[in-house]
Design a protein around this motif. Sequence first.
Motif, PDB file in Angstrom:
ATOM      1  N   GLN A 146      59.115   6.886  67.010  1.00  0.00           N
ATOM      2  CA  GLN A 146      58.571   6.696  68.353  1.00  0.00           C
ATOM      3  C   GLN A 146      57.425   5.694  68.333  1.00  0.00           C
ATOM      4  O   GLN A 146      56.720   5.537  67.333  1.00  0.00           O
ATOM      5  CB  GLN A 146      58.081   8.033  68.912  1.00  0.00           C
ATOM      6  N   GLU A 147      57.232   5.035  69.452  1.00  0.00           N
ATOM      7  CA  GLU A 147      56.104   4.125  69.564  1.00  0.00           C
ATOM      8  C   GLU A 147      54.795   4.898  69.685  1.00  0.00           C
ATOM      9  O   GLU A 147      53.747   4.437  69.260  1.00  0.00           O
ATOM     10  CB  GLU A 147      56.285   3.206  70.780  1.00  0.00           C
ATOM     11  N   ARG A 148      54.860   6.093  70.266  1.00  0.00           N
ATOM     12  CA  ARG A 148      53.662   6.920  70.382  1.00  0.00           C
ATOM     13  C   ARG A 148      53.363   7.607  69.046  1.00  0.00           C
ATOM     14  O   ARG A 148      54.237   7.763  68.217  1.00  0.00           O
ATOM     15  CB  ARG A 148      53.837   7.962  71.485  1.00  0.00           C
ATOM     16  N   ARG A 149      52.124   8.025  68.860  1.00  0.00           N
ATOM     17  CA  ARG A 149      51.673   8.616  67.598  1.00  0.00           C
ATOM     18  C   ARG A 149      52.053  10.092  67.540  1.00  0.00           C
ATOM     19  O   ARG A 149      51.246  10.977  67.796  1.00  0.00           O
ATOM     20  CB  ARG A 149      50.159   8.451  67.466  1.00  0.00           C
ATOM     21  N   LYS A 153      53.956  15.657  59.608  1.00  0.00           N
ATOM     22  CA  LYS A 153      54.555  16.946  59.241  1.00  0.00           C
ATOM     23  C   LYS A 153      53.518  18.036  59.015  1.00  0.00           C
ATOM     24  O   LYS A 153      53.719  19.194  59.418  1.00  0.00           O
ATOM     25  CB  LYS A 153      55.432  16.790  58.004  1.00  0.00           C
ATOM     26  N   ASP A 154      52.392  17.720  58.361  1.00  0.00           N
ATOM     27  CA  ASP A 154      51.390  18.745  58.088  1.00  0.00           C
ATOM     28  C   ASP A 154      50.758  19.267  59.370  1.00  0.00           C
ATOM     29  O   ASP A 154      50.465  20.465  59.490  1.00  0.00           O
ATOM     30  CB  ASP A 154      50.316  18.196  57.151  1.00  0.00           C
ATOM     31  N   THR A 155      50.535  18.366  60.327  1.00  0.00           N
ATOM     32  CA  THR A 155      49.990  18.797  61.614  1.00  0.00           C
ATOM     33  C   THR A 155      51.002  19.647  62.367  1.00  0.00           C
ATOM     34  O   THR A 155      50.651  20.673  62.963  1.00  0.00           O
ATOM     35  CB  THR A 155      49.594  17.576  62.459  1.00  0.00           C
ATOM     36  N   CYS A 156      52.257  19.240  62.332  1.00  0.00           N
ATOM     37  CA  CYS A 156      53.304  20.030  62.988  1.00  0.00           C
ATOM     38  C   CYS A 156      53.373  21.435  62.398  1.00  0.00           C
ATOM     39  O   CYS A 156      53.502  22.425  63.132  1.00  0.00           O
ATOM     40  CB  CYS A 156      54.661  19.337  62.840  1.00  0.00           C
ATOM     41  N   LEU A 157      53.271  21.531  61.065  1.00  0.00           N
ATOM     42  CA  LEU A 157      53.311  22.842  60.425  1.00  0.00           C
ATOM     43  C   LEU A 157      52.102  23.677  60.813  1.00  0.00           C
ATOM     44  O   LEU A 157      52.219  24.892  61.035  1.00  0.00           O
ATOM     45  CB  LEU A 157      53.377  22.683  58.902  1.00  0.00           C
ATOM     46  N   PRO A 179      44.360  19.567  70.991  1.00  0.00           N
ATOM     47  CA  PRO A 179      44.469  18.929  72.315  1.00  0.00           C
ATOM     48  C   PRO A 179      45.076  17.533  72.284  1.00  0.00           C
ATOM     49  O   PRO A 179      45.744  17.126  73.235  1.00  0.00           O
ATOM     50  CB  PRO A 179      43.012  18.905  72.805  1.00  0.00           C
ATOM     51  N   TRP A 180      44.886  16.807  71.179  1.00  0.00           N
ATOM     52  CA  TRP A 180      45.436  15.447  71.125  1.00  0.00           C
ATOM     53  C   TRP A 180      46.967  15.447  71.019  1.00  0.00           C
ATOM     54  O   TRP A 180      47.613  14.422  71.242  1.00  0.00           O
ATOM     55  CB  TRP A 180      44.831  14.674  69.960  1.00  0.00           C
ATOM     56  N   CYS A 181      47.555  16.612  70.703  1.00  0.00           N
ATOM     57  CA  CYS A 181      49.009  16.725  70.599  1.00  0.00           C
ATOM     58  C   CYS A 181      49.649  17.298  71.857  1.00  0.00           C
ATOM     59  O   CYS A 181      50.875  17.489  71.894  1.00  0.00           O
ATOM     60  CB  CYS A 181      49.382  17.612  69.412  1.00  0.00           C
ATOM     61  N   ALA A 182      48.847  17.586  72.870  1.00  0.00           N
ATOM     62  CA  ALA A 182      49.356  18.283  74.056  1.00  0.00           C
ATOM     63  C   ALA A 182      50.466  17.503  74.760  1.00  0.00           C
ATOM     64  O   ALA A 182      51.381  18.095  75.334  1.00  0.00           O
ATOM     65  CB  ALA A 182      48.214  18.569  75.023  1.00  0.00           C
ATOM     66  N   GLU A 183      50.422  16.185  74.705  1.00  0.00           N
ATOM     67  CA  GLU A 183      51.432  15.381  75.402  1.00  0.00           C
ATOM     68  C   GLU A 183      52.825  15.525  74.774  1.00  0.00           C
ATOM     69  O   GLU A 183      53.830  15.171  75.380  1.00  0.00           O
ATOM     70  CB  GLU A 183      51.022  13.911  75.401  1.00  0.00           C
ATOM     71  N   PHE A 184      52.885  16.068  73.552  1.00  0.00           N
ATOM     72  CA  PHE A 184      54.164  16.211  72.860  1.00  0.00           C
ATOM     73  C   PHE A 184      54.693  17.636  72.922  1.00  0.00           C
ATOM     74  O   PHE A 184      55.512  18.027  72.081  1.00  0.00           O
ATOM     75  CB  PHE A 184      54.012  15.794  71.391  1.00  0.00           C
TER      76      PHE A 184
END
Length: 684
Positions: A146-149, A153-157, A179-184
């Motif tokens: 994806q073009e977005r950040r 994997k470690d953050t997802c886990l 909060p920075w991952c809320a858009e996903f």
Amino acid sequence: MSAVLFEKLNPAQLAAATHGEAPLLVIAGAGTGKTNTIAHRVAHLVLQGVRPERVLLLTFSRRAAQELTRRAQTIVGQAVKGAAGSANGPVDVRLPWAGTFHSVANRLLRHYAPQVGLEPGFGVMDRGDSADLLDVSRHEAGLTSQERRFPRKDTCLAIYSHCVNTQRPLQATLNEAFPWCAEFEAELKALFGRYVEAKLAQQVLDYDDLLLYWHALMQDETLARDVESRFDHVLVDEYQDTNTLQAEILLALKPTGRGLCVVGDDAQSIYSFRAANVANILEFPQRFSPPAVQIPLEQNYRSTQSILDTANALMADAEKQFEKNLRTTRSAGARARLVTVLDEFTQSQFVIESVLAAREQGVPLRSQAVLFRSSHHSDLLELELVRRNIPYVKHGGLKFLEAAHVKDLLSVLRWADNRKNRIAAHRVLQLLPGMGPVNADRCFRSFEAAQFDPAALAAWRPPAAAFEFWRALVEVIGDLSSAGRGWEGQVGLARQWYEPHLNRIYEESTVRASDLEQLERIALQFSSREQFLSELTLDPPQATSDYGTDARLDEDFLILSTVHSAKGQEWDRVSVLNVTDGNFPNEYANGNAARIEEERRLLYVAMTRAKNSLDLIVPLKFHVTRQARSGDAHVYGARSRFFTPGLLATLDSVVWPQKVRAAAPKAKALPRVDVGARLRGAWT
């Protein structure tokens, strides 16, 4: 019961150790003999006729469980020997159900596997393998291009783990902790669905699944009562560190509270980043009717009263807590000090001079510790220690099982243990030359299509570069996974196969080989491959040596540690770095009352590690990073907001270094110059 064995307990400890079957909360303040109290309670139960195998003892480390078992065995052995009047050796008292939450969950799930939709031979993944499997799902979902950040994997886990352990919706977890991952949110939800499907297909559980499955098992009333029937008494250590899932498991296991005893200290609850919930201990008494009995342990056996006065004053301002006042029979001792220094460099100078001065007074370096909020806070101090040739150990390095060569060897055993384990298979296949990710995936898919038949693996044609190694791989996997193969010697067999690849892939292979020999010796302690792999995953060793190489060259060394890593430890002298706002409390806690309170508890843990001497150091300014070496750009720091008037009254304030006032020079008669007249004259 032999009363003489319990006479060394103080009244509160004795009341806790000999309590009946009603639900019990032991509020164990820092340094109040918690471990000794639990051990005596276990001994009391056994001496009262409770069979050891019907006692469930839950801890947060295998070492804690072993220590409690050892102490209880000693107490019971002495009691029985005293009653019999014989001089026989100690009585063999085993607690087969003493262990961590995750290790106990693993054992129970092996027994109840069919009831929760698992095969008895399911695998358990460590954090690294879990992140890798999640990364595979992430790639297959097209989220790596994806073009977005998109989170790695470690953050997802970490997000997945937080959701599981707090039992909160994904949206709440994202808003509160990421909060920075809320858009996903939508993409993450789909990703976690794929991750779950992959685990189910491969019959593997991650670290969090062990609790999740145990929790699900306890939601069925019939199964819950069947599990409960195994245990007359349940004891839980460090209850303040439990997460929502663990607390709900315990309440389902002992819904009336009968036979349930939890021990902990709300003032030492500092692991919310691991989903620990302080409300579990604060609300425990009201979970039952009538409420659970509360016994506070306030007699401290570690620190001087002056240090305890400072710790008590800090917690006196806490919003919600079990009130306790730590006291000791030791002398008052020197008052804790609030040390003000110019900057972080001066702070390092002060620490080193104080440490060396104490050493000259007979306090070894090993008995002194420097604690800090975040790992990088010790950077300047470490440079100065190296410059002055002062050995030190910093707690928290690369763990033994995180080393690549150790993971390689364990992957061979994990694949043999569970042929469906895709992550282990991919790692093993890629050890062969020419077997990159594409070929490894092609091979595994062929193996999967053949229902994991070893004959299909033997028939698969590898790339030319891997051809000469292929037969040996097929043979070792076949031998290790055969039904009649005993556990003894399996690690050695895998190590022999792996040795040529170790030499080919890694530098310093001789040093790495010694780690694998150590792993083979560790394997001798276990009765089966499943137990070996599970225990290493659930309670991994830190390293082949507890201390760094440089420190081992010296007879003594200073201890550096984050406060989180220091919990449960104690030292004669403790210095705490950067006790300023932005560090205590951390800047990320601002605006969140619950996090501010946890930061208060973190400082409390740091204070209560000290036995005889405590320095809280406050730099006045902090130099801005990423500037020229000679740059002087800086910001001023404010001492921590936790330094209230009540707390300051318990401290001696020191400014370092102390400036010596020079004697005033004798006045001389000097001429006077009328500059004003000259200025006026220039314009007249």
